[in-house]
Design a protein around this motif. Structure first.
Motif, PDB file in Angstrom:
ATOM      1  N   ALA A   1     107.713  28.718 -25.102  1.00 57.49           N
ATOM      2  CA  ALA A   1     107.171  27.340 -25.622  1.00 57.49           C
ATOM      3  C   ALA A   1     105.762  27.639 -26.277  1.00 57.49           C
ATOM      4  CB  ALA A   1     106.858  26.442 -24.116  1.00 57.49           C
ATOM      5  N   THR A   2     105.479  26.646 -26.869  1.00 59.49           N
ATOM      6  CA  THR A   2     104.237  26.876 -27.743  1.00 59.49           C
ATOM      7  C   THR A   2     102.946  26.348 -27.283  1.00 59.49           C
ATOM      8  OG1 THR A   2     104.806  24.924 -28.970  1.00 59.49           O
ATOM      9  CG2 THR A   2     105.773  26.914 -30.032  1.00 59.49           C
ATOM     10  N   LEU A   3     102.885  25.355 -26.356  1.00 56.93           N
ATOM     11  CA  LEU A   3     101.825  24.968 -26.163  1.00 56.93           C
ATOM     12  C   LEU A   3     101.259  25.194 -24.891  1.00 56.93           C
ATOM     13  CD1 LEU A   3     102.551  21.221 -26.511  1.00 56.93           C
ATOM     14  CD2 LEU A   3     101.544  22.526 -28.048  1.00 56.93           C
ATOM     15  N   ASP A   4     101.812  26.307 -23.923  1.00 57.35           N
ATOM     16  CA  ASP A   4     101.482  26.928 -22.809  1.00 57.35           C
ATOM     17  C   ASP A   4     100.583  26.043 -21.868  1.00 57.35           C
ATOM     18  OD1 ASP A   4     102.349  29.320 -23.391  1.00 57.35           O
ATOM     19  OD2 ASP A   4     100.361  29.972 -23.911  1.00 57.35           O
ATOM     20  N   GLU A   5      99.757  26.070 -21.203  1.00 60.73           N
ATOM     21  CA  GLU A   5      99.165  25.329 -20.204  1.00 60.73           C
ATOM     22  C   GLU A   5      98.714  24.129 -20.323  1.00 60.73           C
ATOM     23  OE1 GLU A   5      95.671  27.532 -21.784  1.00 60.73           O
ATOM     24  OE2 GLU A   5      97.575  28.165 -21.360  1.00 60.73           O
ATOM     25  N   ASP A   6      98.496  23.749 -21.558  1.00 60.16           N
ATOM     26  CA  ASP A   6      98.060  22.428 -21.919  1.00 60.16           C
ATOM     27  C   ASP A   6      99.372  21.465 -22.128  1.00 60.16           C
ATOM     28  OD1 ASP A   6      95.465  22.487 -21.599  1.00 60.16           O
ATOM     29  OD2 ASP A   6      94.769  22.823 -23.362  1.00 60.16           O
TER      30      ASP A   6
ATOM     31  N   GLY B   1     105.814  29.607 -19.027  1.00 58.25           N
ATOM     32  CA  GLY B   1     105.478  30.311 -18.075  1.00 58.25           C
ATOM     33  C   GLY B   1     104.836  31.544 -18.384  1.00 58.25           C
ATOM     34  N   PRO B   2     104.492  32.526 -17.563  1.00 61.14           N
ATOM     35  CA  PRO B   2     103.823  33.684 -17.767  1.00 61.14           C
ATOM     36  C   PRO B   2     104.485  34.803 -18.678  1.00 61.14           C
ATOM     37  CG  PRO B   2     104.120  33.404 -15.255  1.00 61.14           C
ATOM     38  CD  PRO B   2     104.907  32.260 -15.917  1.00 61.14           C
ATOM     39  N   PRO B   3     104.134  34.657 -20.032  1.00 60.99           N
ATOM     40  CA  PRO B   3     104.785  35.262 -21.210  1.00 60.99           C
ATOM     41  C   PRO B   3     105.050  36.827 -20.991  1.00 60.99           C
ATOM     42  CG  PRO B   3     102.511  34.594 -21.825  1.00 60.99           C
ATOM     43  CD  PRO B   3     102.602  34.156 -20.392  1.00 60.99           C
ATOM     44  N   GLU B   4     104.289  37.448 -19.936  1.00 58.24           N
ATOM     45  CA  GLU B   4     104.368  38.840 -19.854  1.00 58.24           C
ATOM     46  C   GLU B   4     105.727  38.953 -19.134  1.00 58.24           C
ATOM     47  OE1 GLU B   4     102.280  36.964 -18.615  1.00 58.24           O
ATOM     48  OE2 GLU B   4     102.029  37.431 -16.461  1.00 58.24           O
ATOM     49  N   LEU B   5     106.106  37.900 -18.173  1.00 54.14           N
ATOM     50  CA  LEU B   5     107.392  38.069 -17.494  1.00 54.14           C
ATOM     51  C   LEU B   5     108.287  37.433 -18.097  1.00 54.14           C
ATOM     52  CD1 LEU B   5     105.961  36.939 -14.095  1.00 54.14           C
ATOM     53  CD2 LEU B   5     106.498  39.231 -14.763  1.00 54.14           C
ATOM     54  N   LEU B   6     108.249  36.562 -18.924  1.00 57.48           N
ATOM     55  CA  LEU B   6     109.410  35.659 -19.512  1.00 57.48           C
ATOM     56  C   LEU B   6     109.799  36.148 -20.881  1.00 57.48           C
ATOM     57  CD1 LEU B   6     108.392  32.100 -18.268  1.00 57.48           C
ATOM     58  CD2 LEU B   6     110.018  33.657 -17.533  1.00 57.48           C
ATOM     59  N   ASP B   7     108.690  36.383 -21.811  1.00 57.10           N
ATOM     60  CA  ASP B   7     108.816  36.646 -23.070  1.00 57.10           C
ATOM     61  C   ASP B   7     109.140  37.896 -23.638  1.00 57.10           C
ATOM     62  OD1 ASP B   7     109.235  35.625 -25.564  1.00 57.10           O
ATOM     63  OD2 ASP B   7     107.106  35.419 -26.113  1.00 57.10           O
ATOM     64  N   GLY B   8     110.091  38.596 -23.120  1.00 61.46           N
ATOM     65  CA  GLY B   8     110.534  40.120 -23.499  1.00 61.46           C
ATOM     66  C   GLY B   8     111.949  40.018 -23.023  1.00 61.46           C
ATOM     67  N   PRO B   9     112.333  41.458 -22.194  1.00 60.96           N
ATOM     68  CA  PRO B   9     113.651  41.599 -21.848  1.00 60.96           C
ATOM     69  C   PRO B   9     114.367  40.353 -21.159  1.00 60.96           C
ATOM     70  CG  PRO B   9     111.937  43.210 -21.030  1.00 60.96           C
ATOM     71  CD  PRO B   9     111.247  42.215 -21.682  1.00 60.96           C
ATOM     72  N   LEU B  10     113.529  39.495 -20.272  1.00 63.57           N
ATOM     73  CA  LEU B  10     114.279  38.484 -19.702  1.00 63.57           C
ATOM     74  C   LEU B  10     114.714  37.490 -20.791  1.00 63.57           C
ATOM     75  CD1 LEU B  10     112.817  36.712 -16.486  1.00 63.57           C
ATOM     76  CD2 LEU B  10     113.823  35.418 -18.214  1.00 63.57           C
ATOM     77  N   ARG B  11     113.901  36.990 -21.799  1.00 63.04           N
ATOM     78  CA  ARG B  11     114.387  36.108 -22.555  1.00 63.04           C
ATOM     79  C   ARG B  11     115.363  36.828 -23.295  1.00 63.04           C
ATOM     80  NH1 ARG B  11     113.407  35.467 -27.640  1.00 63.04           N
ATOM     81  NH2 ARG B  11     111.760  36.973 -27.989  1.00 63.04           N
ATOM     82  N   GLU B  12     115.318  38.144 -23.813  1.00 61.96           N
ATOM     83  CA  GLU B  12     116.400  38.411 -24.695  1.00 61.96           C
ATOM     84  C   GLU B  12     117.674  38.602 -23.900  1.00 61.96           C
ATOM     85  OE1 GLU B  12     114.323  42.154 -25.872  1.00 61.96           O
ATOM     86  OE2 GLU B  12     112.567  41.007 -26.681  1.00 61.96           O
ATOM     87  N   ALA B  13     117.809  39.110 -22.631  1.00 63.99           N
ATOM     88  CA  ALA B  13     118.893  39.129 -22.008  1.00 63.99           C
ATOM     89  C   ALA B  13     119.629  38.046 -21.790  1.00 63.99           C
ATOM     90  CB  ALA B  13     118.622  39.789 -20.526  1.00 63.99           C
ATOM     91  N   ALA B  14     118.804  37.013 -21.445  1.00 61.74           N
ATOM     92  CA  ALA B  14     119.266  35.460 -21.290  1.00 61.74           C
ATOM     93  C   ALA B  14     119.940  35.047 -22.475  1.00 61.74           C
ATOM     94  CB  ALA B  14     118.259  34.484 -20.823  1.00 61.74           C
TER      95      ALA B  14
END
Lengths: 391, 391
Positions: B368-373, B334-347
DNA sequence: TCACGTTTGTTAGTAGACCTTCCTTACAAA
DNA sequence: TTTGTAAGGAAGGTCTACTAACAAACGTGA
């Protein structure tokens, strides 16, 4: 040694490994697979004619006759005379699995104080039991103790023994290597291989929570998507998804006893210390001793409320698992007076209230049907599955 | 119709159904299985000699030569000349999968506004794309729309097309029947069968979260025990356990978006109403719109804190699942700017703090590595798996 | 009563798939 | 040049399940 090889002892079934893993398939593997189909039909449907088996498996009558002839030669099945019912056509000759004439030796190491063993028929009926005190026995001595129990049970039967199934706490891999079983002091012990060598029989070893799940599936009528929670000294779970055991990345699937369920944000509870070094684990409230402490000295009404509060905590832990796997059933195995009442009901209500209707509404949360012999029955299933291909 | 049958189009692979289900195994099924072994080796290892394949699969060189000859005849593989490296013995003739010379048509229905499609090579490379507005199109018209997109893509390639893979939201069974897809107004629509008839090609249909999991597994290097969480308009999950997709009792596995994560006992949060009619579902805090609302207008520091608080809620929901299944990885799509930061680390911190070390310490929680495809790639894997036996 | 259809199980022959064994080809190293 | 190693192919054998045809045994209906 009186039990080297016995007549009728079947060879390992190559189909099990060959067909599911990513390995080559030879004609003999196909043969073994089809043989398992015949045995599976007879196991689940009872005595049938060759033509019945052909219709059920999709094989031709000729092929089924050939396979049945081989099984008759091995002594695994027997002709039981013609079918009584009068239908048109030539009367069918019934063929049946000789369940009672073949035995399985099973051992359950769940109890730290005592090794429980049994001689069982292929139907899961217990023929003979054995109990051996084992408190304090660890390491190689504990292996020897298991071997002794097996030998005693093997000596107690004159029937051919298909194999040995062992149900043990701990982390155990597919090959029956006990990677880690702290209670017995086992680390990287190749238990299955060692006992196979010592006893001259195929030995299968698996985690006790997993064998319980297998037992409930094969003998207890559990759904192919089921989680069985075993509540004893600790809390463990065996997980069956679409009919297959879940092993997980370190073979540690089912270790749900040490999920945190009590924490600061949970009102009205104190997070208790757990044997694992953390606090608030499911095991600190749901293990049999914890439950007994919780209700000790309470009048019935307060006791029910106390059990229900544990049920709610369990429900909160179960909800994500039930949702993610779309489980059909969750089975509770353990003291029914503690589990099969307000606790179970509260857990079910909680799971339903915390999952979407399509997930929670059809979920069954019930007591396990096999009780204390579930692990032994599951150990028998290990043998049935590994040697005969019956699931 | 310009795309009835094409040279090189392969027949359905009987091994896939025959060997894992409880069905008879014929010699031809064994052959198909071994053929898949050869293809799988070439797919994963790249060009190899026949002798290499024989060593890897366990088959003899003779058998591998025979299978390769058949594959050469079908045009699926090609001889690539002798190996350059100088070793003792006769130089090896390299054989390679003709990935680029065979195409797969894939369609992704995740997006309600637009149908996305692609022509892909067997390697998962996109050759051609197609986009078709679909807002408001439902029921049979939506099926026609999918068929049109497929036809357009089929017309766009001159290469043989191995099959069609479709990734759709909703509850979908093994046979490609869409049991329930409210967004498209589909209920009990036999999409795979209908398109197979219309296009004259094998068509495979599966849930989009599941195809994403397959895509990440085959093309993204994900572990065989992985859960992939897709965060978009809603929250869905695909679950891979020991390399196999989890479907669950009503084919509804992965519906984790509607697990309650916010309730009265959770301090400092208000349970928001959810589209499902309940309150406090994971989707009410973790969906992309919910996350955007949450951080809208906040300065970076507060925004990070807000995302971390969602991460903690996610972690609380993940912990029991990760424990029960002993997952190796959880992937966030999903949107990396939302998911791949504090959210992921806290989870991750939360999951680790709420599970026992053996479970949580080795867990990877990553983007995830493949993103939209990913869904398109996963749809291609459906075809690779269903037609060629490649996993 | 008796021919007929139905069902069961067997016999004989066929086709597919893989194996073992042996051979040729081709190269590197001594 | 000789020797050893490896790749690939050809011939023959074994195993497996299938199709085809048939005998036995039983209802059914004329």
């Amino acid at each position: 040694m009186t039990t080297t090889t016995r007549p009728g002892t079947t060879a390992p079934n190559p189909a099990r490994r060959g067909l599911r893993a990513t390995a080559k398939v030879l004609p003999e593997h196909a043969r073994a697979h089809n043989r398992s189909l015949v045995l599976g039909h007879l196991f689940h449907e009872g005595p049938s004619s060759r033509a019945d088996i052909a219709r059920s498996t999709g094989l031709t009558r000729v092929t089924v006759s050939d396979l049945v002839a081989a099984l008759l030669g091995e002594g695994l099945v027997a002709e039981l005379g013609v079918r009584a019912e009068g239908r048109v056509g030539k009367p069918a000759t019934l063929v049946g699995l000789r369940s009672a004439d073949h035995h399985v030796v099973t051992v359950d190491l769940t109890d730290d104080e005592t090794v429980h063993g049994a001689v069982m028929t292929l139907d899961g009926e217990v023929v003979t039991r054995a109990h051996e005190p084992s408190a304090g026995t660890t390491g190689p001595e504990a292996v020897d103790l298991v071997e002794d129990v097996c030998r005693r049970l093997l000596d107690a039967t004159q029937q051919p023994v298909v194999g040995v199934g062992i149900s043990s706490p701990g982390v155990i891999d597919d090959a029956g290597v006990v990677l880690e079983a702290p209670n017995r002091g086992w680390f990287d012990v190749p238990l299955a291989a060692r006992l196979t060598d010592a006893l001259g029989l195929p030995v299968h070893v698996a985690n006790d929570a997993n064998t319980r799940a297998l037992g409930e599936y094969t003998f207890g009528g559990a759904d192919p998507s089921t989680m069985i929670l075993t509540v004893g000294q600790g809390v463990g779970a065996g997980l069956l998804v679409d009919g297959a055991l879940v092993r997980g990345r370190g073979h540690a699937a089912g270790e749900i006893g040490h999920v945190t369920v009590v924490d600061d944000q949970t009102a009205g509870e104190d997070a208790l210390p757990c044997a694992c070094g953390r606090t608030g684990c499911l095991e600190t409230v749901l293990s049999a001793p914890a439950l007994r402490r919780r209700v000790a000295g309470l009048d019935p009404q307060d006791s029910d409320a106390a059990l229900a509060s544990v049920g709610r905590m369990l429900g909160r832990a179960l909800a994500p698992v039930v949702s993610a796997l779309n489980l059909a059933e969750v089975l509770l195995s353990g003291p029914p007076e503690l589990l099969d009442g307000p606790l179970r009901e509260a857990a079910l209500v909680t799971v339903r209230s915390r999952t979407m209707p399509v997930i929670g509404q059809d979920l069954r949360l019930r007591a396990a049907t096999l009780d204390e012999d579930a692990a032994l029955a599951g150990a028998a299933v290990l043998v049935l599955s590994g040697q005969l291909g019956i699931t």
